[in-house]
Motif scaffolding. Structure first.
Motif, PDB file in Angstrom:
ATOM      1  N   ILE A 159      45.839 -55.719 120.437  1.00  0.00           N
ATOM      2  CA  ILE A 159      46.179 -54.639 121.030  1.00  0.00           C
ATOM      3  C   ILE A 159      47.291 -53.581 120.471  1.00  0.00           C
ATOM      4  CG2 ILE A 159      46.767 -53.113 123.214  1.00  0.00           C
ATOM      5  CD1 ILE A 159      44.621 -54.986 124.742  1.00  0.00           C
TER       6      ILE A 159
ATOM      7  N   SER B 234      40.510 -51.118 131.417  1.00  0.00           N
ATOM      8  CA  SER B 234      40.098 -52.411 131.801  1.00  0.00           C
ATOM      9  C   SER B 234      39.051 -53.088 130.801  1.00  0.00           C
ATOM     10  CB  SER B 234      39.334 -52.404 133.421  1.00  0.00           C
ATOM     11  OG  SER B 234      40.227 -51.541 134.018  1.00  0.00           O
ATOM     12  N   LEU B 237      41.332 -54.228 127.645  1.00  0.00           N
ATOM     13  CA  LEU B 237      42.147 -55.387 128.229  1.00  0.00           C
ATOM     14  C   LEU B 237      41.313 -56.608 128.196  1.00  0.00           C
ATOM     15  CD1 LEU B 237      44.702 -53.863 130.735  1.00  0.00           C
ATOM     16  CD2 LEU B 237      45.022 -54.594 128.094  1.00  0.00           C
ATOM     17  N   SER B 240      39.708 -57.724 124.684  1.00  0.00           N
ATOM     18  CA  SER B 240      40.741 -58.194 123.900  1.00  0.00           C
ATOM     19  C   SER B 240      41.190 -59.572 124.314  1.00  0.00           C
ATOM     20  CB  SER B 240      42.310 -57.396 124.116  1.00  0.00           C
ATOM     21  OG  SER B 240      43.294 -57.925 123.368  1.00  0.00           O
TER      22      SER B 240
END
Lengths: 479, 250
Positions: A159, B234, B237, B240
């Motif tokens: 990220i 959300s 995340l 990921s």
């Protein structure tokens, strides 16, 4: 093999987008001719055409940007052909359903379909639910595609890396290409606004099937409509910018653009600003808290600064006193950036609360959004289409004729937009199928707009025949 | 005292009468922003005007009645007169009381004005027209003749007409001062904000408006505006986490 498939599906996207674009331009010209009292359309036909024109244009230039980004993303990560095909099939089905509602069912609530307009049935009763179904089909396809692309990026980058946060420190170990950063920022924005659309459509359906037992709140519905509508209209521009960051330097024979701390910061901030700028569509809604109106104005200003400022600076630096290998591709990119900036300035003027009171319901609004679309985003995508076709076919550019086509495009585009801007400055209202006699300049300006739009269409047709030939070759070539 | 009791009695009865009329299907939203028919109107024996002549000077509040009315007309006009006394608006307007009964003559209207004590009030004009059908059509007002009662079955209708001759607002039934204020604003082209009142069927309002205090409290609707961003983050995340912890890196 996978890359060949992506190449072919990209060619299919390009042909589809251009065909739908030409039809939509024709609808636009017919509307301006009607306003100019050259032809006579019934108000129902006018507003059905307006609905078709608006939503089709938004849809096609969004998928054009997505197809371009998907194609170029393969340079960095493997992308899903299946997701791409699903998006294509659902887009085509969505268009067919949507056009049935407008052309057959005469649905004409406008592309913003503001609540409660779709429930004030002045068209075939089946058209309202079918229109909502078409939106669902579009949303499903695009959501699958966007999430698939985001997943592929996250497989390769963490990220922090995909948002280029390491560039805030000196000498980052991993470099995030600008294309990846902008694509990721844009995909997050797209997914967010598609979620807004999902909630919006669910609320519409809930009311439709509740037999009056469930009613929606008009303010909530308007907020959600513009959360979706405004954001997707802006994100599709950012898809075009991602393509520029990837290709402009390459086709100009210059070193590839790199991510710096200010590029990373600008685009990260853009994500926040672009998701809150839609509040400027609700200035007229007195029930909206004043704080949100101020956020809307500030976000509109700030959203334009990082993306536009950094991009314009980068393009300017790339061409200023530099030997550039000009081609149609980078010329279209360059003019497109100019169109985007001019349209963006028009938007910022309108997004200023004190100006909005005067400009909101005037032709100034279509003036600015047609500027950054017709002379901005469309040119970004045309540039990609040209570059893409050139990759696999013999050179389709032929010097003087290409310059002439570009000149026709510019003359047509500028004249068409001027008619809108002059009308807006003269307080001529928008969304009128026929103007009252009090607006003396309205009809002549509409006629002028239609004439120049026809010139613009001529250029697009020339581009279309060149690009479509190349795309057909790609489509039917064995490899 | 007696006068007040009679007035109250008549008003209450008329209120029910007016409400029953409203339920006849005529809506206030029809014909709004349409131009009123420019009918010739006779305001005195020697003076014939048109709607344009009147509304060009000042916006109009048009009250449609007939003098032989045994129902809503009189209480409607009395209440209108009463309410207008308490309106301190700087915005100009004229009240035009027009008969929709072809049998009415100017003399009948003058008599009505005298009964109401308005014959010398310059804000009020009592008139008749010979183009009532066209005028009614342009307003969307369709009184029905009831031959049994020898009366018109009709709404108590007040129509707002701005200086340009457009119908800006209609009020059906006997209405309070607040509604009249809105009507006067509308004929003077002044924007009046409105917001739907609380309804048990609206579950997700951005605000819950309290009519008693006039204040708004934030409602559940705002959660829906924040929800898309929360869902997207959300999802980011989650994907990921999944790809970096469960799938081998490419």
């Amino acid at each position: 093999m996978e890359s060949i498939k992506i190449k072919k599906i990209t060619a299919v996207w390009i042909i589809t987008v251009l065909v739908l674009f030409i039809v939509s331009i024709v609808l636009g010209i017919l509307m301006r001719l009607n306003q100019g009292e050259i032809i006579e359309q019934s108000p129902i036909t006018f507003y059905s055409n307006m609905t078709t024109h608006g939503l089709t244009m938004i849809g096609i230039w969004f998928v054009a940007g997505m197809a371009a980004v998907n194609y170029l993303m393969q340079r960095y990560v493997k992308t899903s052909y299946t997701a791409n095909v699903i998006a294509y099939v659902l887009t085509v089905i969505g268009v067919l359903i949507f056009w049935t509602t407008t052309f057959v069912g005469k649905f004409h609530a406008g592309w913003t379909f503001l609540y409660p307009l779709p429930f004030k049935v002045m068209w075939a009763t089946w058209a309202t639910p079918l229109f909502l179904v078409s939106l669902t089909v579009f949303g499903l396809g695009w959501l699958i595609w966007s999430i698939s692309l985001m997943t592929q990026l996250l497989k390769k980058y963490s990220i922090a890396q995909v948002f280029a946060w390491q560039h805030f420190r000196k000498n980052p170990k991993v470099e995030t290409p600008p294309f990846i950063l902008i694509t990721m920022i844009t995909l997050i924005g797209i997914i967010t606004c598609l979620f807004a659309a999902v909630i919006l459509i669910a609320l519409f359906f809930a009311e439709y099937f509740s037999n009056g037992n469930f009613l929606n709140d008009a303010l909530l519905m308007k907020n959600l409509t513009y959360f979706f509508g405004h954001t997707i209209a802006n994100e599709m521009l950012y898809l075009g910018l991602a393509v520029i960051y990837e290709l402009f330097s390459e086709v100009s024979g210059r070193p590839k653009w790199r991510t710096t701390w200010y590029v990373a910061l600008a685009w990260n901030l853009t994500l926040i600003f672009i998701l809150t700028a839609f509040f400027h569509h609700l200035y007229m809604d007195f029930a909206q808290p004043e704080g949100f109106q101020i956020i809307g104005q500030l976000a509109s200003y700030l959203a334009s600064l990082p993306a536009a400022g950094v991009t314009v600076f980068s393009v300017f630096i790339a061409v200023y006193r530099t030997e550039i290998k000009w081609s149609l591709t980078n010329l279209l990119f360059f003019i497109g950036v100019a169109g985007w900036v001019i349209g963006g300035l028009g938007a910022v003027i309108d997004a200023t609360i004190t100006n909005n009171v005067l400009l909101h319901n005037t032709l100034w609004v279509p003036a600015h959004f047609h500027t950054y679309n017709a002379m901005g985003n469309v040119l970004f995508s045309l540039a990609f289409f040209y570059w893409f076709t050139n990759q696999f076919t013999k050179n389709i550019e032929d010097g003087k004729f290409t310059k002439l086509t570009l000149a026709i495009l510019l003359i047509g585009g500028i004249g068409f937009l001027l008619a809108f801007y002059i009308g807006g400055a003269d307080s001529i209202p928008r969304r009128y199928s026929n103007y009252p006699t009090d607006f003396t300049a309205a009809a002549p300006l509409a006629t002028m707009g239609a004439i120049f739009a026809t010139i613009y269409l001529t250029a697009i047709l020339i581009f279309f025949f060149k690009i479509y030939k190349g795309c057909l070759k790609i489509l039917f070539s064995p490899s | 005292m007696f006068k007040n009791i009679v007035f109250t009695f008549v008003t209450i009865n008329s209120w029910f009468f007016a409400n029953a009329q409203t339920a006849s299907g005529i809506e206030e939203e029809t014909n709004i922003y349409e131009r009123i028919y420019n009918a010739p109107i006779r305001v005195s024996r020697n003076q014939q005007l048109t709607f344009t002549d009147l509304n060009n000077k000042k916006p109009l509040l048009l009250a449609l009645i007939f003098t032989k009315c045994a129902g809503v007309c009189n209480p409607f006009l009395l209440q209108l007169k009463e309410n207008l006394q308490f309106i301190n608006s700087d915005n100009p307007f004229t009240i035009l009381v027009l008969s929709f009964d072809p049998r009415d003559r100017l003399g009948d209207m003058n008599l009505l004005a005298q009964k109401l004590g308005l014959e010398n009030n310059k804000k009020w004009i009592f008139a008749v027209t010979d183009s009532i059908a066209l005028l009614n059509q342009s307003i969307g007002f369709y009184p029905r003749w009831d031959s049994v009662r020898s009366q018109y079955d009709h709404d108590a209708l007040l129509v707002g007409i701005n200086k340009e001759g457009y119908i800006t607002k209609k009020l059906i039934g006997i209405r309070d001062k607040l509604d009249l204020d809105l009507l006067i604003s509308s004929v003077n082209n002044i924007y009046s904000p409105t917001y739907r009142l609380p309804n048990k069927n609206i579950l997700f309002s951005c605000f819950n408006y309290d009519p008693k205090t006039g204040k708004n409290r934030p409602g559940l609707g705002w959660l829906f505006i924040a929800l898309p961003a929360v869902l997207a983050m959300s999802l980011l995340l989650s994907i990921s986490f999944i790809v970096h912890n469960k799938l081998p890196a490419e």
